[in-house]
Scaffold this active site. Structure first.
Site, PDB file in Angstrom:
ATOM      1  N   TYR A   1       0.860  -1.192   0.000  1.00 59.38           N
ATOM      2  CA  TYR A   1       0.000   0.000   0.000  1.00 59.38           C
ATOM      3  C   TYR A   1       0.888   1.232   0.000  1.00 59.38           C
ATOM      4  CZ  TYR A   1      -3.480   3.486   1.296  1.00 59.38           C
ATOM      5  OH  TYR A   1      -4.293   4.591   1.306  1.00 59.38           O
TER       6      TYR A   1
ATOM      7  N   ASP B   1       9.475   2.965  -0.700  1.00 60.18           N
ATOM      8  CA  ASP B   1       8.413   3.687   0.007  1.00 60.18           C
ATOM      9  C   ASP B   1       8.682   3.501   1.510  1.00 60.18           C
ATOM     10  OD1 ASP B   1       4.744   3.581   0.097  1.00 60.18           O
ATOM     11  OD2 ASP B   1       6.260   4.585   1.346  1.00 60.18           O
TER      12      ASP B   1
ATOM     13  N   LYS C   1       4.605  10.322   7.629  1.00 55.49           N
ATOM     14  CA  LYS C   1       4.344   9.934   9.023  1.00 55.49           C
ATOM     15  C   LYS C   1       5.301  10.598  10.023  1.00 55.49           C
ATOM     16  CE  LYS C   1       2.169   5.631   7.515  1.00 55.49           C
ATOM     17  NZ  LYS C   1       0.767   5.624   7.975  1.00 55.49           N
TER      18      LYS C   1
HETATM   19  P1  KE4 Z   1      -0.851   8.820   3.633  1.00 59.96           P
HETATM   20  O1  KE4 Z   1      -1.350   9.391   2.314  1.00 59.96           O
HETATM   21  O2  KE4 Z   1      -1.918   8.022   4.360  1.00 59.96           O
HETATM   22  O3  KE4 Z   1      -0.177   9.867   4.498  1.00 59.96           O
HETATM   23  O4  KE4 Z   1       0.320   7.779   3.272  1.00 59.96           O
HETATM   24  C1  KE4 Z   1       0.082   6.744   2.372  1.00 59.96           C
HETATM   25  C2  KE4 Z   1       1.064   5.621   2.638  1.00 59.96           C
HETATM   26  C3  KE4 Z   1       2.132   5.461   1.778  1.00 59.96           C
HETATM   27  N1  KE4 Z   1       3.045   4.466   1.980  1.00 59.96           N
HETATM   28  C4  KE4 Z   1       2.931   3.625   3.030  1.00 59.96           C
HETATM   29  C5  KE4 Z   1       3.963   2.544   3.198  1.00 59.96           C
HETATM   30  C6  KE4 Z   1       1.858   3.753   3.947  1.00 59.96           C
HETATM   31  O5  KE4 Z   1       1.758   2.889   4.981  1.00 59.96           O
HETATM   32  C7  KE4 Z   1       0.907   4.770   3.757  1.00 59.96           C
HETATM   33  C8  KE4 Z   1      -0.279   4.957   4.673  1.00 59.96           C
HETATM   34  N2  KE4 Z   1      -0.426   3.978   5.713  1.00 59.96           N
HETATM   35  C9  KE4 Z   1      -1.787   3.744   6.169  1.00 59.96           C
HETATM   36  C10 KE4 Z   1      -1.779   2.651   7.252  1.00 59.96           C
HETATM   37  N3  KE4 Z   1      -0.835   1.628   7.055  1.00 59.96           N
HETATM   38  C11 KE4 Z   1      -2.407   4.993   6.649  1.00 59.96           C
HETATM   39  C12 KE4 Z   1      -3.670   4.790   7.449  1.00 59.96           C
HETATM   40  C13 KE4 Z   1      -4.877   5.327   6.712  1.00 59.96           C
HETATM   41  O6  KE4 Z   1      -4.982   5.095   5.472  1.00 59.96           O
HETATM   42  O7  KE4 Z   1      -5.698   5.977   7.385  1.00 59.96           O
END
Ligand code: KE4
Length: 425
Positions: A144, A239, A267
């Site tokens: 993801y 990533d 994050k």
């Molecule tokens: P954001 O757009 O949610 O800030 O980041 C996307 C993203 C990109 N790459 C990795 C490896 C990630 O884990 C994420 C986002 N992680 C999720 C939970 N594993 C965010 C939680 C959510 O979607 O509310």
């Protein structure tokens, strides 16, 4: 536990916000029940709107490695906000945090800040396509990288938990240029390069998978991706939105000694405020506007208040021994949980790298999507709710990482183990 206020607020939210949440990962679709509405947090604890206290292992899905409401972070945010929240002009704080990132990641000469991990990976893909002039990308099943169209194919995290890993609204034209590999299976990637020797712009990978639950890279896998991409003129994108400043100060690339072409961050670098970033060599980053032809922009990118939170966070992570301390806390929790599950004769496989880990209800190794999906989801769900009823807040999905912060104490860990023993009884 009385959670009436959460349920009332959830009922209200569902009438005016899709699913009552601003991100599906928060909707508890994977474990059932009404999501907690949280009111405040401090250190390792969160309190819901009914006043119930929990030890928190979600940590806002990763950013709060220092624990909630860290004093230096809050002070930095307060000071920055008092001078204005946004100017739409460059500020000195952007220089400061860019210097911190460039100094922490040998593979990054220049970095661009954006507002989320999604923006970081979306921009990194565009950059790879602009730099190589090629259309196709490779991602991994269960990986993801945020919700941009090209990456919502066989996506993990909330997409997986809600059974929509291939999102509606992503047109065939997008999906056809997204090729899928199997994590820890280098042959699955070689096959794509054999089929499309000159069409693949990049391979994007979570160097330690976090969004199908934690799945570490097996020996040789990351090295194999590095060699394959280099040999075929494709870029390797790490990533590190989760792993950056999490598994080491220099991320997974420091831990595994692999130098990607582009790194995505998020994050932790925002300390709980909206921040993402992507960076790479001078040669690659000169492709980015206004220097080059690849356009990317953002009204609030590099926002001074968010930068202040990130700076205050990263500076505290430079303290000697921080990552050993984080690892030791998480190791103690993992060892204790293995013991408690063994006593109860319930199969448990914990995949842990540093202070990120996942409890798989699985007797065997969990090395990729196939073994992840063979784990016992119902067992996880029962455990999640029984732990919640005892004041332990785990991620509401078997396809997520749980996090230990510097604020988690030995007492927190002992309380968690006691709750686990009771949950399994
Ligand atoms: P954001 O757009 O949610 O800030 O980041 C996307 C993203 C990109 N790459 C990795 C490896 C990630 O884990 C994420 C986002 N992680 C999720 C939970 N594993 C965010 C939680 C959510 O979607 O509310």
């Amino acid at each position: 536990m009385n959670r009436e206020r959460s349920t009332q607020l959830y009922d209200t939210a569902r009438a005016i916000i899709p699913g009552g949440v601003n991100s599906p990962a928060r909707s508890w679709g994977a474990v059932g029940g009404d999501p907690l509405f949280l009111a405040r947090a401090s250190g390792s604890k969160v309190w819901d709107v009914d006043g119930n206290e929990y030890i928190d292992y979600v940590c806002s899905w990763g950013p709060l490695i220092l624990g909630h409401a860290n004093k230096q972070v809050i002070d930095a945010i307060t000071r920055a906000a008092a001078d204005g929240t946004s100017f739409g002009a460059p500020t000195q704080r952007e220089n400061e945090i860019a210097r911190l990132v460039v100094d922490a990641y040998d593979s990054i000469d220049m970095v661009r800040f954006v507002n989320s991990g999604t923006e970081a990976t979306m921009s990194a893909l565009r950059l790879a396509r602009a730099f190589t002039g090629r259309p196709k990308i490779v991602k991994f099943e269960g990986g993801y990288h945020g919700h941009s169209d090209a990456l919502l194919v066989a996506a993990g995290s909330g997409a997986l938990a809600h059974g929509i890993p291939d999102s509606a609204g992503v047109t065939e034209s997008f999906a056809q240029d997204t090729l899928l590999g199997k994590f820890n299976d280098i042959a699955s990637v070689e096959a794509h390069f054999s089929a499309y020797p000159n069409d693949i712009a990049c391979v994007i990978v979570e160097p330690v998978a976090g969004n199908m639950g934690v799945v570490p890279p097996q020996d040789g896998f990351l090295r194999g991706l590095r060699e394959l991409t280099a040999n075929h003129g494709a870029l390797l994108i790490f990533d590190e939105v989760i792993t950056g400043f999490r598994v080491e100060y220099g991320g997974a690339q420091q831990r595994y000694g692999i130098r990607p072409d582009i790194t995505c961050l998020g994050k932790i670098i925002g300390g709980g405020m909206p921040v993402g970033a992507y960076g790479g060599s001078d040669e690659i980053m000169r492709t980015v506007a206004p220097l080059g032809a690849m356009y990317q922009a953002g009204t609030l990118s590099g926002n001074p208040v968010a930068m202040a939170a990130g700076i205050a966070t990263l500076k505290q992570l430079q303290e000697p021994g921080v990552y050993n301390t984080l690892g030791a806390k998480a190791a103690s929790l993992a060892a204790g949980l293995q013991e408690v599950f063994a006593e109860a004769e319930i199969p448990l496989r914990i995949n842990r790298i540093g202070s990120m880990m996942t409890l798989f209800f699985n007797p065997g190794e969990v090395t990729g999507w196939d073994s992840v999906s063979a784990s016992d989801r119902e067992g996880f769900t029962r455990f999640f709710h029984r732990m919640l009823d005892q004041g332990i807040y785990l991620p509401p999905s078997p396809f997520e990482a749980m996090f230990v912060s510097l604020a988690h104490t030995d007492a927190d860990i002992q309380a968690t183990l006691n709750a686990a023993r009771r949950a399994l009884a």
